[in-house]
Write a protein that holds these residues in place. Structure first.
Motif, PDB file in Angstrom:
ATOM      1  N   VAL A 103      14.643   8.189 -89.547  1.00  0.00           N
ATOM      2  CA  VAL A 103      13.600   8.962 -88.871  1.00  0.00           C
ATOM      3  C   VAL A 103      12.623   8.061 -88.109  1.00  0.00           C
ATOM      4  CG1 VAL A 103      11.728  10.620 -89.201  1.00  0.00           C
ATOM      5  CG2 VAL A 103      13.877  10.899 -90.458  1.00  0.00           C
ATOM      6  N   PRO A 104      12.146   6.949 -88.683  1.00  0.00           N
ATOM      7  CA  PRO A 104      11.214   6.109 -87.915  1.00  0.00           C
ATOM      8  C   PRO A 104      11.801   5.523 -86.631  1.00  0.00           C
ATOM      9  CG  PRO A 104      11.114   5.558 -90.243  1.00  0.00           C
ATOM     10  CD  PRO A 104      12.275   6.489 -90.065  1.00  0.00           C
ATOM     11  N   ALA A 109       7.281   4.173 -83.996  1.00  0.00           N
ATOM     12  CA  ALA A 109       7.094   3.098 -84.973  1.00  0.00           C
ATOM     13  C   ALA A 109       7.388   1.718 -84.401  1.00  0.00           C
ATOM     14  CB  ALA A 109       7.958   3.351 -86.201  1.00  0.00           C
ATOM     15  N   PHE A 110       8.408   1.610 -83.586  1.00  0.00           N
ATOM     16  CA  PHE A 110       8.827   0.299 -83.094  1.00  0.00           C
ATOM     17  C   PHE A 110       8.534   0.090 -81.611  1.00  0.00           C
ATOM     18  CE2 PHE A 110      11.576   1.299 -86.716  1.00  0.00           C
ATOM     19  CZ  PHE A 110      11.218   0.260 -87.549  1.00  0.00           C
ATOM     20  N   VAL A 111       8.614   1.144 -80.836  1.00  0.00           N
ATOM     21  CA  VAL A 111       8.347   1.053 -79.397  1.00  0.00           C
ATOM     22  C   VAL A 111       7.603   2.312 -78.962  1.00  0.00           C
ATOM     23  CG1 VAL A 111      10.382  -0.378 -78.900  1.00  0.00           C
ATOM     24  CG2 VAL A 111      10.562   2.102 -78.740  1.00  0.00           C
ATOM     25  N   GLN A 127       7.872  14.987 -84.270  1.00  0.00           N
ATOM     26  CA  GLN A 127       8.330  14.760 -85.637  1.00  0.00           C
ATOM     27  C   GLN A 127       7.202  14.077 -86.402  1.00  0.00           C
ATOM     28  OE1 GLN A 127       9.331  11.503 -86.993  1.00  0.00           O
ATOM     29  NE2 GLN A 127      10.436  10.452 -85.385  1.00  0.00           N
ATOM     30  N   PRO A 128       7.223  14.098 -87.730  1.00  0.00           N
ATOM     31  CA  PRO A 128       6.056  13.650 -88.497  1.00  0.00           C
ATOM     32  C   PRO A 128       5.744  12.159 -88.449  1.00  0.00           C
ATOM     33  CG  PRO A 128       7.839  14.339 -89.968  1.00  0.00           C
ATOM     34  CD  PRO A 128       8.261  14.684 -88.580  1.00  0.00           C
ATOM     35  N   VAL A 129       6.718  11.313 -88.242  1.00  0.00           N
ATOM     36  CA  VAL A 129       6.455   9.876 -88.307  1.00  0.00           C
ATOM     37  C   VAL A 129       5.588   9.412 -87.140  1.00  0.00           C
ATOM     38  CG1 VAL A 129       7.523   7.576 -88.319  1.00  0.00           C
ATOM     39  CG2 VAL A 129       8.523   9.424 -89.668  1.00  0.00           C
ATOM     40  N   THR A 130       5.789   9.961 -85.957  1.00  0.00           N
ATOM     41  CA  THR A 130       5.024   9.514 -84.795  1.00  0.00           C
ATOM     42  C   THR A 130       3.518   9.692 -84.984  1.00  0.00           C
ATOM     43  OG1 THR A 130       6.862   9.769 -83.261  1.00  0.00           O
ATOM     44  CG2 THR A 130       4.656   9.862 -82.313  1.00  0.00           C
ATOM     45  N   SER A 135      -1.675   7.313 -85.999  1.00  0.00           N
ATOM     46  CA  SER A 135      -2.933   7.354 -86.757  1.00  0.00           C
ATOM     47  C   SER A 135      -3.205   6.021 -87.429  1.00  0.00           C
ATOM     48  CB  SER A 135      -2.874   8.457 -87.824  1.00  0.00           C
ATOM     49  OG  SER A 135      -2.711   9.707 -87.238  1.00  0.00           O
ATOM     50  N   LEU A 136      -2.186   5.461 -88.062  1.00  0.00           N
ATOM     51  CA  LEU A 136      -2.359   4.166 -88.735  1.00  0.00           C
ATOM     52  C   LEU A 136      -2.738   3.080 -87.741  1.00  0.00           C
ATOM     53  CD1 LEU A 136       0.622   4.292 -91.254  1.00  0.00           C
ATOM     54  CD2 LEU A 136      -1.818   4.593 -91.738  1.00  0.00           C
ATOM     55  N   ARG A 137      -2.070   3.064 -86.592  1.00  0.00           N
ATOM     56  CA  ARG A 137      -2.406   2.064 -85.569  1.00  0.00           C
ATOM     57  C   ARG A 137      -3.854   2.195 -85.121  1.00  0.00           C
ATOM     58  NH1 ARG A 137       2.976   2.764 -82.530  1.00  0.00           N
ATOM     59  NH2 ARG A 137       4.191   1.093 -83.463  1.00  0.00           N
TER      60      ARG A 137
END
Length: 176
Positions: A103-104, A109-111, A127-130, A135-137
């Motif tokens: 999923v990531p 997550a990477f690009v 999707q939820p990971v984006t 948010s974390l970034r």
């Protein structure tokens, strides 16, 4: 996998003779999963700091990042318990981890999403990971959060509510 092994290994049959609700049994597995994932996440942050990651975030940024991470870990742990209740073997339950590993890759997550092939933009943006990653970034780099924080919480909250209810329903069906 632990949920599935307990369902098929007779442990739950022993618990049925006591006044223990299904949600409590599953919640115990979820709590242990969250604890293992928190330790893993702390290891990842430790390595990141050792190799040069530095955050511009203040206390509130770090607390926000920890909150988003905990919410995501909790939601995915409940979702994993649902998968463990749906399948018949521990090996099949392990397949959930395999699926979740990919999923990531279809997220930011990477690009950046804009650099992905155009046919993946819709998937990556919805999707939820984006929103969790964005948010974390933003929180750790002391940047504006925009609506990614609300989207991350909505995704995690939705997954959490649906997974909790589904786990309870599936547990009751399996032990009935």
């Amino acid at each position: 996998m632990n949920v599935n092994m307990d369902m098929n290994g007779g442990i739950v049959d022993g618990l049925r003779s006591m006044d223990v609700g299904g949600t409590a049994v599953i919640a115990g597995h979820v709590v242990s999963s969250v604890a293992r994932n928190v330790v893993s996440t702390l290891n990842v942050f430790g390595v990141a700091l050792l190799i040069g990651f530095r955050s511009d975030a203040g206390l509130m940024g770090w607390l926000g990042a920890v909150g988003v991470l905990l919410m995501f870990i909790l939601a995915v742990s409940w979702l994993a318990s649902v998968f463990g209740l749906l399948v018949q073997s521990a090996e099949a339950a392990g397949g959930f981890s395999f699926i979740m590993m990919f999923v990531p890759y279809v997220s930011s997550a990477f690009v950046p999403v804009s650099t992905l092939p155009s046919w993946l933009h819709g998937v990556a943006e919805h999707q939820p990971v984006t929103p969790v990653i964005e948010s974390l970034r933003a929180l750790l780099n002391n940047e504006p959060l925009g609506n990614s924080g609300w989207l991350a919480l909505a995704w995690c909250g939705g997954i959490l509510v649906v997974s909790t209810v589904l786990a309870d329903v599936l547990f009751r069906k399996r032990v009935a």
